[in-house]
Design a protein around this motif. Structure first.
Motif, PDB file in Angstrom:
ATOM      1  N   SER A   1       0.835  -1.189   0.000  1.00 31.70           N
ATOM      2  CA  SER A   1       0.000   0.000   0.000  1.00 31.70           C
ATOM      3  C   SER A   1       0.873   1.243   0.000  1.00 31.70           C
ATOM      4  O   SER A   1       1.702   1.421   0.876  1.00 31.70           O
ATOM      5  CB  SER A   1      -0.904  -0.006   1.235  1.00 31.70           C
ATOM      6  OG  SER A   1      -1.729   1.127   1.254  1.00 31.70           O
TER       7      SER A   1
ATOM      8  N   TRP B   1       0.292   5.375  -0.136  1.00 32.89           N
ATOM      9  CA  TRP B   1      -0.820   6.280   0.038  1.00 32.89           C
ATOM     10  C   TRP B   1      -0.342   7.697   0.300  1.00 32.89           C
ATOM     11  O   TRP B   1       0.775   7.935   0.715  1.00 32.89           O
ATOM     12  CB  TRP B   1      -1.734   5.811   1.169  1.00 32.89           C
ATOM     13  CG  TRP B   1      -1.018   5.616   2.473  1.00 32.89           C
ATOM     14  CD1 TRP B   1      -0.419   4.485   2.906  1.00 32.89           C
ATOM     15  CD2 TRP B   1      -0.815   6.581   3.500  1.00 32.89           C
ATOM     16  NE1 TRP B   1       0.146   4.671   4.136  1.00 32.89           N
ATOM     17  CE2 TRP B   1      -0.083   5.962   4.528  1.00 32.89           C
ATOM     18  CE3 TRP B   1      -1.177   7.908   3.656  1.00 32.89           C
ATOM     19  CZ2 TRP B   1       0.289   6.624   5.690  1.00 32.89           C
ATOM     20  CZ3 TRP B   1      -0.801   8.564   4.812  1.00 32.89           C
ATOM     21  CH2 TRP B   1      -0.084   7.921   5.816  1.00 32.89           C
TER      22      TRP B   1
ATOM     23  N   LEU C   1      -5.039   6.136  -2.421  1.00 32.02           N
ATOM     24  CA  LEU C   1      -4.502   4.829  -2.045  1.00 32.02           C
ATOM     25  C   LEU C   1      -4.103   4.067  -3.308  1.00 32.02           C
ATOM     26  O   LEU C   1      -4.875   3.979  -4.250  1.00 32.02           O
ATOM     27  CB  LEU C   1      -5.556   4.003  -1.297  1.00 32.02           C
ATOM     28  CG  LEU C   1      -6.132   4.615  -0.030  1.00 32.02           C
ATOM     29  CD1 LEU C   1      -7.286   3.766   0.476  1.00 32.02           C
ATOM     30  CD2 LEU C   1      -5.074   4.748   1.029  1.00 32.02           C
TER      31      LEU C   1
END
Length: 152
Positions: free
Chosen positions: A8, A10, A32
């Motif tokens: 991830s 972000w 994201l």
């Protein structure tokens, strides 16, 4: 047994602006970038995890009359944007983005607060969640709520 992983990346930004006691403004944005990196479910490898939107955005403002005959009267308004997202782990279903508008009116008299607030004011029909091709749910319809609070 949990077996898997998600990468991830972000970015999240938020701004709050208070011009004296009132008005107040706020804005928030989230981006994201998620990918499944390890899994026992091979069709989902390298895909977006379900129900995780790429973009979220909100904007709001609030004003309360500070003095005079309308002291205690306040207004608020805002909008919420939820970006598109995968509806299943193989990313074969795309749940579309949506934007909703909310507002409130309130009055504080002595220690009693009266408020009328509404969400999804345009009564937009939108898909809130999908978990597979045959199971999707619509989001909440327009909702208007009146409340009275006693401040002690």
């Amino acid at each position: 047994v949990l077996a898997g992983g998600i990468l991830s990346r972000w970015c999240e930004l938020e701004s709050v602006c208070n011009l004296g006691a009132t008005p107040n403004f706020n804005a928030a944005y989230s981006n994201l970038d998620q990918k499944v990196t390890r899994t026992t479910d091979l069709p989902s490898l390298g895909k977006r995890p379900p129900q995780a939107p790429d973009n979220l955005f909100s904007l709001g403002a609030e004003y309360t009359v500070p003095g005079g005959v309308l002291t205690g009267f306040g207004l608020g308004a805002g909008m919420r944007y939820v970006g598109s997202r995968a509806g299943d782990s193989a990313n074969t279903i795309e749940v579309p983005s949506y934007t909703l508008f909310d507002a409130s009116v309130r009055y504080l008299w002595r220690n009693v607060e009266f408020q009328l607030s509404g969400t999804n004011l345009a009564n937009k029909t939108y898909v809130a969640v999908c978990t597979c091709a045959s199971y999707c749910n619509y989001g909440t319809v327009r909702k208007i709520i009146a409340t009275t609070r006693l401040h002690l």
